[in-house]
Design a protein around this motif. Structure first.
Motif, PDB file in Angstrom:
ATOM      1  N   VAL A  41       2.821  -3.670   1.957  1.00 46.95           N
ATOM      2  CA  VAL A  41       4.015  -4.695   1.622  1.00 46.95           C
ATOM      3  C   VAL A  41       3.628  -5.484   0.170  1.00 46.95           C
ATOM      4  CG1 VAL A  41       5.223  -6.982   2.042  1.00 46.95           C
ATOM      5  CG2 VAL A  41       4.125  -5.956   3.608  1.00 46.95           C
ATOM      6  N   ARG A  42       4.477  -5.242  -0.225  1.00 42.74           N
ATOM      7  CA  ARG A  42       4.739  -4.813  -1.798  1.00 42.74           C
ATOM      8  C   ARG A  42       6.126  -6.098  -2.848  1.00 42.74           C
ATOM      9  NH1 ARG A  42       1.653  -0.051  -3.169  1.00 42.74           N
ATOM     10  NH2 ARG A  42       2.536   1.625  -1.756  1.00 42.74           N
ATOM     11  N   GLY A  43       5.620  -7.549  -1.819  1.00 40.51           N
ATOM     12  CA  GLY A  43       6.353  -7.910  -2.461  1.00 40.51           C
ATOM     13  C   GLY A  43       7.905  -7.577  -2.608  1.00 40.51           C
ATOM     14  N   ARG A  44       8.628  -8.319  -3.385  1.00 34.80           N
ATOM     15  CA  ARG A  44      10.197  -7.744  -4.128  1.00 34.80           C
ATOM     16  C   ARG A  44      10.007  -6.716  -3.142  1.00 34.80           C
ATOM     17  NH1 ARG A  44       8.224  -8.391  -9.015  1.00 34.80           N
ATOM     18  NH2 ARG A  44       8.618  -6.654 -10.339  1.00 34.80           N
ATOM     19  N   ASP A  45      11.630  -5.788  -3.008  1.00 39.97           N
ATOM     20  CA  ASP A  45      11.882  -4.703  -3.048  1.00 39.97           C
ATOM     21  C   ASP A  45      12.258  -4.259  -4.000  1.00 39.97           C
ATOM     22  OD1 ASP A  45      15.075  -3.669  -1.843  1.00 39.97           O
ATOM     23  OD2 ASP A  45      12.874  -1.657  -1.583  1.00 39.97           O
ATOM     24  N   ALA A  50      10.038   1.582  -9.859  1.00 38.25           N
ATOM     25  CA  ALA A  50       9.726   1.351 -11.093  1.00 38.25           C
ATOM     26  C   ALA A  50       8.610   0.010 -11.329  1.00 38.25           C
ATOM     27  CB  ALA A  50      10.652   0.871 -12.359  1.00 38.25           C
ATOM     28  N   LEU A  51       6.920   0.737 -11.873  1.00 36.14           N
ATOM     29  CA  LEU A  51       6.465  -0.282 -11.736  1.00 36.14           C
ATOM     30  C   LEU A  51       6.295  -1.065 -13.528  1.00 36.14           C
ATOM     31  CD1 LEU A  51       3.231   1.264 -10.344  1.00 36.14           C
ATOM     32  CD2 LEU A  51       5.167  -0.286  -9.621  1.00 36.14           C
ATOM     33  N   SER A  52       5.695  -1.830 -13.655  1.00 37.07           N
ATOM     34  CA  SER A  52       5.761  -2.624 -15.250  1.00 37.07           C
ATOM     35  C   SER A  52       4.578  -1.416 -16.323  1.00 37.07           C
ATOM     36  CB  SER A  52       5.300  -3.971 -14.974  1.00 37.07           C
ATOM     37  OG  SER A  52       4.168  -3.975 -14.407  1.00 37.07           O
ATOM     38  N   ARG A  53       4.142  -1.182 -15.161  1.00 35.25           N
ATOM     39  CA  ARG A  53       3.309  -0.365 -15.754  1.00 35.25           C
ATOM     40  C   ARG A  53       3.275   1.371 -15.956  1.00 35.25           C
ATOM     41  NH1 ARG A  53      -2.572  -2.688 -15.301  1.00 35.25           N
ATOM     42  NH2 ARG A  53      -3.487  -0.926 -16.570  1.00 35.25           N
ATOM     43  N   ALA A 196     -13.760   7.272   6.697  1.00 38.45           N
ATOM     44  CA  ALA A 196     -13.259   6.411   6.171  1.00 38.45           C
ATOM     45  C   ALA A 196     -13.686   5.300   4.781  1.00 38.45           C
ATOM     46  CB  ALA A 196     -14.091   5.015   7.402  1.00 38.45           C
ATOM     47  N   MET A 197     -14.693   5.698   4.035  1.00 32.61           N
ATOM     48  CA  MET A 197     -14.048   5.194   2.581  1.00 32.61           C
ATOM     49  C   MET A 197     -13.439   5.469   1.931  1.00 32.61           C
ATOM     50  SD  MET A 197     -17.719   3.007   2.045  1.00 32.61           S
ATOM     51  CE  MET A 197     -19.075   3.330   2.867  1.00 32.61           C
ATOM     52  N   THR A 198     -13.060   6.831   2.076  1.00 27.81           N
ATOM     53  CA  THR A 198     -11.974   7.477   1.383  1.00 27.81           C
ATOM     54  C   THR A 198     -10.942   6.549   1.173  1.00 27.81           C
ATOM     55  OG1 THR A 198     -13.335   9.150   1.397  1.00 27.81           O
ATOM     56  CG2 THR A 198     -10.794   9.743   0.376  1.00 27.81           C
ATOM     57  N   ARG A 199     -10.904   6.588   2.913  1.00 29.43           N
ATOM     58  CA  ARG A 199      -9.070   5.898   2.726  1.00 29.43           C
ATOM     59  C   ARG A 199      -9.151   4.274   2.414  1.00 29.43           C
ATOM     60  NH1 ARG A 199      -5.523   7.216   6.595  1.00 29.43           N
ATOM     61  NH2 ARG A 199      -5.985   8.918   7.723  1.00 29.43           N
ATOM     62  N   ARG A 200     -10.038   3.648   2.617  1.00 30.01           N
ATOM     63  CA  ARG A 200     -10.286   2.471   2.288  1.00 30.01           C
ATOM     64  C   ARG A 200     -10.142   2.111   0.308  1.00 30.01           C
ATOM     65  NH1 ARG A 200     -10.036  -3.310   2.737  1.00 30.01           N
ATOM     66  NH2 ARG A 200     -11.336  -4.273   2.018  1.00 30.01           N
ATOM     67  N   ALA A 201     -10.517   3.327  -0.089  1.00 30.30           N
ATOM     68  CA  ALA A 201     -10.649   3.902  -1.726  1.00 30.30           C
ATOM     69  C   ALA A 201      -9.021   3.587  -2.120  1.00 30.30           C
ATOM     70  CB  ALA A 201     -11.520   4.526  -2.412  1.00 30.30           C
ATOM     71  N   ALA A 202      -9.029   4.335  -0.830  1.00 31.68           N
ATOM     72  CA  ALA A 202      -6.557   4.519  -1.181  1.00 31.68           C
ATOM     73  C   ALA A 202      -6.320   3.456  -1.127  1.00 31.68           C
ATOM     74  CB  ALA A 202      -6.818   5.609  -0.174  1.00 31.68           C
ATOM     75  N   GLU A 203      -6.447   2.297  -0.332  1.00 37.57           N
ATOM     76  CA  GLU A 203      -5.785   1.228   0.106  1.00 37.57           C
ATOM     77  C   GLU A 203      -6.303   0.408  -1.090  1.00 37.57           C
ATOM     78  OE1 GLU A 203      -7.815  -0.105   3.472  1.00 37.57           O
ATOM     79  OE2 GLU A 203      -6.607   1.250   4.609  1.00 37.57           O
ATOM     80  N   GLN A 204      -6.906   0.407  -1.815  1.00 39.64           N
ATOM     81  CA  GLN A 204      -8.080  -0.205  -3.128  1.00 39.64           C
ATOM     82  C   GLN A 204      -6.785  -0.047  -4.209  1.00 39.64           C
ATOM     83  OE1 GLN A 204      -8.977  -2.982  -1.241  1.00 39.64           O
ATOM     84  NE2 GLN A 204     -11.248  -3.339  -1.700  1.00 39.64           N
ATOM     85  N   SER A 209      -1.670  -0.450  -7.713  1.00 45.02           N
ATOM     86  CA  SER A 209      -0.792  -0.682  -8.289  1.00 45.02           C
ATOM     87  C   SER A 209       0.089  -2.076  -7.907  1.00 45.02           C
ATOM     88  CB  SER A 209      -0.020   0.740  -7.253  1.00 45.02           C
ATOM     89  OG  SER A 209      -0.915   1.779  -7.460  1.00 45.02           O
ATOM     90  N   ALA A 210      -0.306  -2.341  -6.654  1.00 42.03           N
ATOM     91  CA  ALA A 210       1.318  -3.736  -6.675  1.00 42.03           C
ATOM     92  C   ALA A 210       0.761  -4.690  -7.014  1.00 42.03           C
ATOM     93  CB  ALA A 210       0.384  -3.981  -4.958  1.00 42.03           C
ATOM     94  N   ARG A 211      -0.111  -4.802  -7.792  1.00 51.80           N
ATOM     95  CA  ARG A 211      -1.181  -6.460  -8.605  1.00 51.80           C
ATOM     96  C   ARG A 211      -0.040  -5.696 -10.637  1.00 51.80           C
ATOM     97  NH1 ARG A 211      -5.919  -6.040  -6.233  1.00 51.80           N
ATOM     98  NH2 ARG A 211      -6.519  -5.126  -7.805  1.00 51.80           N
ATOM     99  N   SER A 212      -0.492  -4.644 -10.071  1.00 52.14           N
ATOM    100  CA  SER A 212       0.349  -4.614 -11.690  1.00 52.14           C
ATOM    101  C   SER A 212       2.122  -4.946 -11.581  1.00 52.14           C
ATOM    102  CB  SER A 212       0.174  -2.793 -12.052  1.00 52.14           C
ATOM    103  OG  SER A 212       0.594  -2.185 -11.350  1.00 52.14           O
ATOM    104  N   THR A 213       2.466  -5.077 -10.586  1.00 52.76           N
ATOM    105  CA  THR A 213       3.400  -4.729 -10.642  1.00 52.76           C
ATOM    106  C   THR A 213       4.559  -5.817 -10.193  1.00 52.76           C
ATOM    107  OG1 THR A 213       4.574  -2.709  -9.212  1.00 52.76           O
ATOM    108  CG2 THR A 213       5.294  -4.191  -9.086  1.00 52.76           C
TER     109      THR A 213
END
Length: 348
Positions: A41-45, A50-53, A196-204, A209-213
């Motif tokens: 979920v990334r907030g608004r649709d 198009a990310l701000s960054r 598991a570690m690589t998946r966790r890193a991808a999630e992070q 990305s989401a925060r920058s938006t």
């Protein structure tokens, strides 16, 4: 139907080469790992994502944000291409996924540690790594800042095509901080031997990305494009001289064969490429105890008779010697504190 495809995991690495083309975002094409993943979920649709960054577009070429691959790895990625193109036509808001480029697809580690499980990766992320402070580690923010001083390119230099690899990335504690501060690189690849570690890193990284938006920083530099690859440090899937920078935090002492891993780092680095690594060495009282007990007398005898995987190296000088033996030049001790040491070196 896509989840039934016998692929390892397809990669939606963010494609800078296509980012100027507006398009829909993608979802993960995942199989044999517990079923298809849920879109983040990334907030608004945002229909074009198009990310701000950074503005990202549909990725139809799975290898477009990976370093150049060895033939066997390129062939494996190619087998996922058709399924990925189908997914890209149907899905939106894709999280970053993980490409399994272990030498044997789906290969499991016979000596799997608790931290290679999903819950173990979460615990490492949320608590275990913080215990490193007792060894002299300066904390994640400070460690990443030290590394970025050595990794970042000069201001104003083009980032086109430049790739930074975060090797043995774990759950992404340092990776995310590199992502936010990286300059002069088009792509950041997170890689670990643990799925598991690589998946966790991808999630992070997805969260970055989401925060920058949602909460963009006014003067923040563009984020690099992200990819995640499960790989064995002693048999990496990347071509010779394919990566501009390699970073590894608290990883080398955990490798089954550190010298093999360091030789692989030297192999994949481009000439002039930088390697920045942090690791742990024995505290002086421990070395003295080994010598007095006649268990070992120096780095060579310690490595031969005492040291095992996931244990400290003898001392800083022995780590410097290992980097030099691997073919790296200009080895610099960036910081030492207690058992912590960070070093930087370059491929000639």
């Amino acid at each position: 139907a896509l989840a039934a495809e016998r692929t390892a995991v397809a990669v939606p690495a963010r494609n800078a080469r296509a980012r100027r083309n507006r398009g829909t975002n993608l979802t993960t094409c995942q199989a044999d790992l517990g079923g298809p993943s849920e879109p983040h979920v990334r907030g608004r649709d945002i229909s074009t994502w198009a990310l701000s960054r950074r503005a990202w577009a549909t990725v139809t070429d799975l290898g477009s944000t990976l370093p150049p691959l060895l033939p066997w790895a390129a062939e494996r990625v190619a087998t996922w291409q058709e399924a990925w193109q189908k997914a890209s036509a149907l899905a939106s808001n894709m999280p970053i996924a993980v490409v399994d480029l272990m030498p044997v697809e789906g290969q499991e580690n016979e000596n799997k540690s608790p931290f290679e499980t999903k819950i173990g990766a979460y615990i490492y992320d949320k608590g275990y790594r913080q215990l490193f402070r007792a060894l002299g580690y300066p904390g994640a923010d400070a460690e990443a800042a030290l590394a970025l001083v050595k990794i970042n390119r000069p201001e104003g230099e083009s980032s086109d095509g430049r790739i930074c690899l975060d090797l043995s990335c774990g759950p992404g504690i340092i990776t995310t901080r590199l992502a936010s501060g990286l300059r002069g690189y088009e792509i950041l690849v997170a890689s670990d031997v643990s799925e598991a570690m690589t998946r966790r890193a991808a999630e992070q990284l997805d969260a970055v990305s989401a925060r920058s938006t949602i909460r963009p920083e006014p003067d923040a530099a563009p984020l690099p494009n992200f990819a995640a690859v499960r790989a064995d440090v002693t048999a990496m899937p990347f071509r010779d001289s394919s990566v501009d920078a390699v970073h590894c935090s608290a990883g080398a002492h955990c490798w089954l064969d550190p010298m093999d891993g360091l030789r692989e780092v030297e192999r994949i680095l481009k000439p002039g490429g930088v390697f920045v690594t942090s690791t742990v060495v024995l505290a002086p009282p421990i070395r003295e105890k080994y010598v007095k007990g006649n268990e070992c007398t120096d780095a060579e005898s310690y490595d031969d008779d005492v040291r095992t995987m996931n244990t400290p190296f003898w001392d800083t000088a022995s780590v410097v010697a290992m980097l030099q033996k691997a073919g790296l030049k200009g080895v610099e001790i960036v910081k030492e504190d207690k058992c912590f040491v960070m070093l930087a070196a370059r491929k000639p």
